[in-house]
Design a protein around this motif. Structure first.
Motif: not given
Length: 377
Positions: A64-76
């Motif tokens: 599972i990958n989640a990323v903020t719209p501006d790409g600053l933070v990503e969690k996987e």
């Protein structure tokens, strides 16, 4: 979690895509800020803040990958799925706020000069003398009578890149850079040593004081290995960040002498030199930059250590070479490498301090050579 829930069936590839797998269990995802999701690499669209979505996953492990719209933070993370429903809250907001604050600080820092940027030539040369004294060598030195002349470059920070897209680089330790690009004479010494049998063609040009050309990245690496063995010192190619730092020598203009090409400042197209668009010029034919380095712009493109990346996103900020995950040539299956500085035949817009170019590491031609660096104690 709120009561608004969206159900998504992640389909098993063996089922023909017609219905969710019977053994599927539910994964309920909710985030504390809007983000975009992928599951096992497949785009699942947006997950809105405080609006849960339920996914039905087959038994097993899922990426599972989640990323903020501006790409600053990503969690996987890897999510295990069995016969029970699992709820997962994705925390992004606090880390995103910290990332935004750091970005604002970086942008603020990039508004004004860093390190020696904008300093006088006298101040810059004093920094060089101080650095040379600290490492116990002259500002300009050779490691032997037949070795290239080297110039000490002080440690420091600067703003790397085009005016519209700069980033801060901090070089923590002084290093040395060749006063000139490697010459025909210096390459001949390599051949005479017996450590290489490669003698580049001379393009019909005459002169041992010309930059050696028709050498590819692999040849350049062989030369610095030989020189390191010969002297017992660590010679290498410059990193791309070191190259631009050395080229700019405190300047913030398009060229290290100003914002205009001017007359007879280098050897490139329209530079009004006697060699422009005809051939390479003897090294040292033009005034040096504030560090005392010649021909950093024009004359010949210079190989640097880095592999090619289309942007500086993710690039090292400590001046080290970016040698991982670079682009591969689809024609030769060779790594693309970075070239800097422009050449005797190039458009002046491509002979500016910030300009970067890429080439297959096995490529060689009459407008590409190299400059060397040496690691200092």
């Amino acid at each position: 979690m709120s009561n608004e829930q969206h159900e998504d069936h992640i389909k098993n590839s063996d089922s023909g895509g017609e219905s969710p797998v019977k053994t599927a269990a539910a994964l309920l995802l909710e985030s504390d800020m809007d983000c975009y999701l992928t599951v096992n690499g497949d785009d699942q669209g947006e997950l809105n803040k405080n609006t849960p979505r339920r996914f039905f996953l087959s038994a097993g492990n899922h990426l599972i990958n989640a990323v903020t719209p501006d790409g600053l933070v990503e969690k996987e993370w890897v999510q295990a799925s069995n016969d029970k429903e699992v709820a997962h809250l994705i925390y992004l907001a606090e880390e995103h706020a910290q990332a935004q604050a750091k970005l604002r600080e970086q942008k603020e820092a990039l508004k004004g000069p860093l390190g020696i940027e904008g300093s006088s030539v006298e101040q810059i040369q004093l920094e060089q003398m101080t650095a040379a004294t600290q490492v116990g060598i002259p500002k300009i030195f050779r490691d032997g009578p037949d070795t290239p002349e080297m110039v000490v470059i002080p440690a420091g920070s600067y703003r790397m890149g085009e005016v519209s897209d700069k980033h801060k680089v901090t070089i923590a330790h002084p290093f040395a850079v060749g006063k000139y690009t490697i010459t025909v004479a210096e390459w001949k010494r390599f051949v005479v040593s017996g450590e290489t049998t490669y003698s580049p063609v001379d393009n019909g040009w005459t002169g041992d004081n010309l930059p050696v050309t028709n050498v590819n990245f692999i040849h350049a690496q062989a030369y610095v290995r030989w020189l390191s063995t010969k002297t017992g010192k660590t010679y290498r190619l410059l990193s791309e960040a070191e190259w631009e730092y050395a080229c700019r020598a405190g300047s913030v203009t398009e060229y290290y002498w100003g914002d205009e090409l001017g007359k007879n400042n280098c050897n490139c197209q329209d530079s009004k030199s006697e060699w422009s668009c005809k051939r390479a010029s003897p090294v040292g034919s033009f005034a040096p930059n504030a560090f005392g380095l010649h021909d950093m712009l024009g004359n010949v493109w210079e190989w640097v250590e880095d592999t090619w990346h289309d942007t500086y996103s993710g690039a090292p900020t400590d001046g080290k070479a970016w040698s991982s995950c670079g682009a591969i040539s689809t024609l030769s299956n060779q790594e693309w490498r970075v070239l800097r500085g422009g050449s005797w035949i190039i458009d002046p817009r491509d002979a500016r301090s910030a300009v970067r170019f890429m080439s297959d590491q096995s490529s060689r031609n009459s407008y590409t050579g190299f400059r060397i660096a040496r690691t200092l104690p």
